[in-house]
Write a protein that holds these residues in place. Structure first.
Motif, mmCIF file in Angstrom:
data_model
loop_
_atom_site.group_PDB
_atom_site.id
_atom_site.type_symbol
_atom_site.label_atom_id
_atom_site.label_comp_id
_atom_site.label_asym_id
_atom_site.label_seq_id
_atom_site.Cartn_x
_atom_site.Cartn_y
_atom_site.Cartn_z
ATOM 1 N N UNK A 42 2.421 6.161 -10.169
ATOM 2 C CA UNK A 42 2.807 7.501 -10.631
ATOM 3 C C UNK A 42 3.902 7.402 -11.697
ATOM 4 N N UNK A 43 4.889 6.567 -11.448
ATOM 5 C CA UNK A 43 5.973 6.401 -12.421
ATOM 6 C C UNK A 43 5.452 5.797 -13.716
ATOM 7 N N UNK A 44 4.567 4.799 -13.597
ATOM 8 C CA UNK A 44 4.012 4.153 -14.796
ATOM 9 C C UNK A 44 3.224 5.146 -15.638
ATOM 10 N N UNK A 45 2.481 6.029 -14.977
ATOM 11 C CA UNK A 45 1.723 7.044 -15.705
ATOM 12 C C UNK A 45 2.650 8.003 -16.442
ATOM 13 N N UNK A 46 3.710 8.422 -15.764
ATOM 14 C CA UNK A 46 4.638 9.386 -16.369
ATOM 15 C C UNK A 46 5.394 8.782 -17.544
ATOM 16 N N UNK A 47 5.754 7.514 -17.416
ATOM 17 C CA UNK A 47 6.545 6.860 -18.465
ATOM 18 C C UNK A 47 5.683 6.451 -19.660
ATOM 19 N N UNK A 48 4.492 5.925 -19.383
ATOM 20 C CA UNK A 48 3.727 5.312 -20.463
ATOM 21 C C UNK A 48 2.417 5.961 -20.835
ATOM 22 N N UNK A 49 1.967 6.977 -20.063
ATOM 23 C CA UNK A 49 0.633 7.514 -20.324
ATOM 24 C C UNK A 49 0.657 9.026 -20.527
ATOM 25 N N UNK A 50 1.024 9.769 -19.501
ATOM 26 C CA UNK A 50 0.939 11.215 -19.574
ATOM 27 C C UNK A 50 1.895 11.874 -18.588
ATOM 28 N N UNK A 60 0.826 -1.205 0.000
ATOM 29 C CA UNK A 60 0.000 0.000 0.000
ATOM 30 C C UNK A 60 0.862 1.258 0.000
ATOM 31 N N UNK A 61 2.017 1.187 0.651
ATOM 32 C CA UNK A 61 2.943 2.319 0.694
ATOM 33 C C UNK A 61 3.686 2.491 -0.621
ATOM 34 N N UNK A 62 4.023 1.383 -1.276
ATOM 35 C CA UNK A 62 4.799 1.410 -2.516
ATOM 36 C C UNK A 62 3.944 1.695 -3.750
ATOM 37 N N UNK A 63 2.706 1.221 -3.737
ATOM 38 C CA UNK A 63 1.884 1.214 -4.944
ATOM 39 C C UNK A 63 1.682 2.598 -5.575
ATOM 40 N N UNK A 64 1.369 3.645 -4.809
ATOM 41 C CA UNK A 64 1.192 4.964 -5.453
ATOM 42 C C UNK A 64 2.442 5.434 -6.195
ATOM 43 N N UNK A 65 3.628 5.134 -5.665
ATOM 44 C CA UNK A 65 4.863 5.525 -6.341
ATOM 45 C C UNK A 65 5.018 4.780 -7.667
ATOM 46 N N UNK A 66 4.691 3.491 -7.655
ATOM 47 C CA UNK A 66 4.796 2.681 -8.872
ATOM 48 C C UNK A 66 3.821 3.180 -9.938
#
Length: 459
Positions: A95-103, A87-93
């Motif tokens: 956020x990074x996935x969105x920045x790299x692959x989405x927007x 739960x602590x790690x998931x928002x960071x993951x």
């Protein structure tokens, strides 16, 4: 009850499994991104989510959680159950996935993370919780959920789900990704007491890893040989799990080395802000470490924060370091993501140094089909080439694979996970593996479990 598989059936990515409890109620276990040969441009959710009452996350590697933003965009508003560390790690993951692959649009990213944080429910390991919504249409039917430690990465869990009244429940177990025995930092997973239906991964269903002493010796010898010619050592590693395990092992090698050894001058560089953040989380959740790691802390050592460890943060520092290492004969160990070389900062290092014969590339994790990492593994020993950023790069570097550092259980570990149960499953479904691995594991299960267990390779 039945299980639908929306990913991780034709390879090791895109884990997503739907447990249908009745016509009104189902649960989703993981919602991962497809990578390598399995990747496709349309990431929208292509299955009906109207009956899905909750998402259960086994761990936060991108191939298990990368499509969560698309699930939220499709209208999923239910709870997301996972362990406290995840739960602590998931928002960071995410956020990074969105920045790299989405927007890169901050407003969109913040809106997604706000939804995510609102829906996450952190759950203690070993604690049964009742899923109240499951009884909405059938008063006689209850559903309970429990997370058990999987030993794969920080916070990783395998999932136990009980359906029905206490005297007559059907227990479904989803393995997620199981950790290897004797993995640094985290204790190995223990087999569940029972499973009626088991969905199990098969990443290394056809292989067994080297022992920990062997792999540590190999890591030490490969690096010593690699830096003898003043070249760089490139280690592609996942930001969560593999990076921290490598740091733990490297600290031990340095600790044992003599003061005159090259190890005392060798710089270990983690070029990944994400990995640095996750390493802080590993330090925060020290209670989840195994006894050996806790003992090192008591001795005053810092397995994830030793003096020769340096972290590169900004992109500007990253480019400066590449230029510096290109102009100097300066040996260094570079640990950078992504683990399969399909993106991230490791690609820039490979583009610059792969053609240099003083370079060594060490793979310590699984390389999926269709990834740059798999291509380097396959063509490197032949003196072949790969294409990086639309340019042909000849592989003059030495290429090494140390399979023992995989965070996945090997064939023996996957067998023991089942044979260690007091009450064996009647149905065993194999997912998350290449065809050879799944076939080999299925055959092994048939040999050790006999005809009383139905074994299926999920499609």
């Amino acid at each position: 009850m039945k299980i639908l598989h929306h990913g991780a059936v034709n390879g090791v990515t895109g884990s997503c499994h739907q447990l249908i409890i009745n016509q009104h109620t189902s649960l989703l276990i993981d919602c991962g991104l497809f990578q390598g040969e399995d990747a496709h441009p349309d990431l929208s959710i292509d299955f009906d989510i109207t009956t899905i009452k909750a998402l259960i996350v086994t761990h936060c590697h991108i191939d298990h959680v990368g499509r969560i933003p698309y699930l939220l965009a499709a209208g999923f508003k239910g709870p997301i159950y996972t362990s406290k560390a995840t739960a602590s790690l998931l928002p960071m993951v995410i956020e990074d996935a969105l920045k790299v692959g989405v927007t890169r649009d901050e407003k969109t990213i913040r809106a997604c993370l706000k939804l995510l944080n609102k829906q996450i429910i952190a759950v203690n390991f070993k604690q049964w919780i009742n899923l109240e919504f499951a009884a909405a249409h059938r008063q006689h039917e209850t559903v309970q959920l429990r997370l058990q430690r999987a030993g794969h990465i920080l916070g990783s869990a395998y999932i136990e789900i009980d359906i029905g009244k206490q005297a007559n429940t059907h227990r479904v177990v989803f393995s997620g990704d199981l950790g290897a025995p004797y993995t640094p930092l985290l204790p190995a997973p223990k087999a569940p007491y029972r499973a009626d239906t088991l969905v199990i991964e098969a990443t290394y269903g056809d292989k067994n890893h080297q022992g920990r002493k062997q792999r540590t010796r190999k890591l030490k010898s490969v690096i010593e040989r690699a830096v003898s010619d003043k070249g760089v050592v490139l280690i592609p590693a996942f930001s969560i799990g593999r990076t921290q395990e490598l740091l733990y092992e490297l600290e031990q090698i340095i600790h044992r080395a003599s003061k005159q050894s090259l190890w005392q001058q060798l710089q270990v560089i983690v070029d990944s802000p994400m990995a640095a953040n996750f390493t802080l989380q590993y330090q925060h959740f020290k209670t989840l470490w195994d006894d050996e790691a806790k003992q090192r802390l008591k001795q005053g050592r810092h397995p994830l924060d030793f003096s020769q460890l340096h972290t590169i943060d900004s992109h500007r520092e990253h480019i400066s370091l590449i230029n510096y290492l290109s102009s100097k004969q300066q040996p260094a160990i570079i640990i950078a993501a992504s683990g399969m070389c399909n993106g991230g900062r490791i690609v820039n290092y490979l583009a610059r140094f792969l053609s240099d014969p003083t370079t060594d590339v060490i793979f310590v994790g699984y390389q999926g089909r269709g990834t740059l990492g798999r291509d380097i593994q396959e063509y490197g020993p032949q003196g072949g080439y790969v294409v990086i950023n639309n340019e042909k790069v000849t592989i003059n570097a030495q290429v090494h694979t140390i399979s023992g550092y995989s965070a996945h259980a090997d064939q023996d570990g996957l067998i023991k996970f089942v044979t260690g149960m007091r009450k064996k499953p009647t149905l065993l479904k194999i997912v998350h593996g290449d065809d050879n691995a799944k076939q080999a594991l299925a055959q092994k299960y048939r040999e050790v479990l006999g005809e009383g267990v139905k074994i299926e390779i999920a499609r």
